[in-house]
Motif scaffolding. Structure first.
Motif, PDB file in Angstrom:
ATOM      1  N   ALA A  31       0.971  -1.161   0.018  1.00  0.00           N
ATOM      2  CA  ALA A  31       0.151  -0.024  -0.021  1.00  0.00           C
ATOM      3  C   ALA A  31       0.771   1.422  -0.029  1.00  0.00           C
ATOM      4  O   ALA A  31       0.767   2.193  -0.834  1.00  0.00           O
ATOM      5  N   ALA A  32       1.799   1.467   0.790  1.00  0.00           N
ATOM      6  CA  ALA A  32       2.762   2.259   0.852  1.00  0.00           C
ATOM      7  C   ALA A  32       3.542   2.643  -0.458  1.00  0.00           C
ATOM      8  O   ALA A  32       3.649   3.768  -0.944  1.00  0.00           O
ATOM      9  N   ILE A  33       3.857   1.574  -1.204  1.00  0.00           N
ATOM     10  CA  ILE A  33       4.509   1.550  -2.618  1.00  0.00           C
ATOM     11  C   ILE A  33       3.704   2.212  -3.545  1.00  0.00           C
ATOM     12  O   ILE A  33       3.763   3.054  -4.477  1.00  0.00           O
ATOM     13  N   VAL A  34       2.317   1.777  -3.365  1.00  0.00           N
ATOM     14  CA  VAL A  34       1.262   2.241  -4.283  1.00  0.00           C
ATOM     15  C   VAL A  34       1.043   3.792  -4.064  1.00  0.00           C
ATOM     16  O   VAL A  34       1.108   4.510  -5.147  1.00  0.00           O
ATOM     17  N   ALA A  35       0.990   4.254  -2.946  1.00  0.00           N
ATOM     18  CA  ALA A  35       0.738   5.402  -2.482  1.00  0.00           C
ATOM     19  C   ALA A  35       1.878   6.464  -3.152  1.00  0.00           C
ATOM     20  O   ALA A  35       1.627   7.342  -3.547  1.00  0.00           O
ATOM     21  N   GLY A  36       2.979   5.999  -2.671  1.00  0.00           N
ATOM     22  CA  GLY A  36       4.231   6.661  -3.254  1.00  0.00           C
ATOM     23  C   GLY A  36       4.441   6.816  -4.528  1.00  0.00           C
ATOM     24  O   GLY A  36       4.826   7.893  -5.264  1.00  0.00           O
TER      25      GLY A  36
END
Length: 141
Positions: A31-36
């Motif tokens: 999720a953090a990778i997608v958001a970034g």
């Protein structure tokens, strides 16, 4: 599992169940990778406004990826491999210090009856979960 370690694991389960702690372990990184990634792409495509839009879209996608992925913390704790249980045991014992108990019931009474000690054990448990397991913590349903 050694009796004292078993007592500590059960105490952690009791505390987390009492506070209805749920944890998402596996999908937080994704999720953090997608958001970034969406912030980056938004910035490349539309400049500062794209960063704002990418952040909003990325946040929503990240929330969607982790929704429904939360498990009760007691379940996560009981599934930990022995080496991680030992690490958690060491962290909690550092808080408990020289506290002496004979069984789980006495340990629970000693910790639950002392608000400061309960808070310290809870803090150590949540610190372990967020740092060692890189998990996201949520309270309640």
């Amino acid at each position: 599992m050694a009796p004292r370690m078993d007592d500590i694991m059960r105490l952690c389960c009791d505390i987390s169940a009492n506070q209805q702690v749920k944890v998402a372990v596996q999908h937080v990184t994704r999720a953090a990778i997608v958001a970034g990634g969406t912030v980056f792409v938004g910035g490349i495509l539309a400049g500062p406004a794209g960063i704002a839009v990418g952040g909003a879209v990325g946040g929503l996608l990240g929330a969607w990826l982790t929704s429904g992925q939360f498990k009760p913390l007691p379940q996560i704790l009981m599934e930990l491999p022995p080496n991680q249980q030992q690490k958690l045991y060491s962290d909690i014992m550092a808080v408990l210090g020289n506290l002496d108990w004979t069984d789980m019931a006495q340990l629970a009474a000693l910790v639950m009856g002392n608000a400061k000690l309960k808070q310290q054990v809870t803090a150590a448990l949540l610190s372990y979960i967020t740092k060692e397991l890189s998990a996201e913590v949520r309270y309640g349903d």
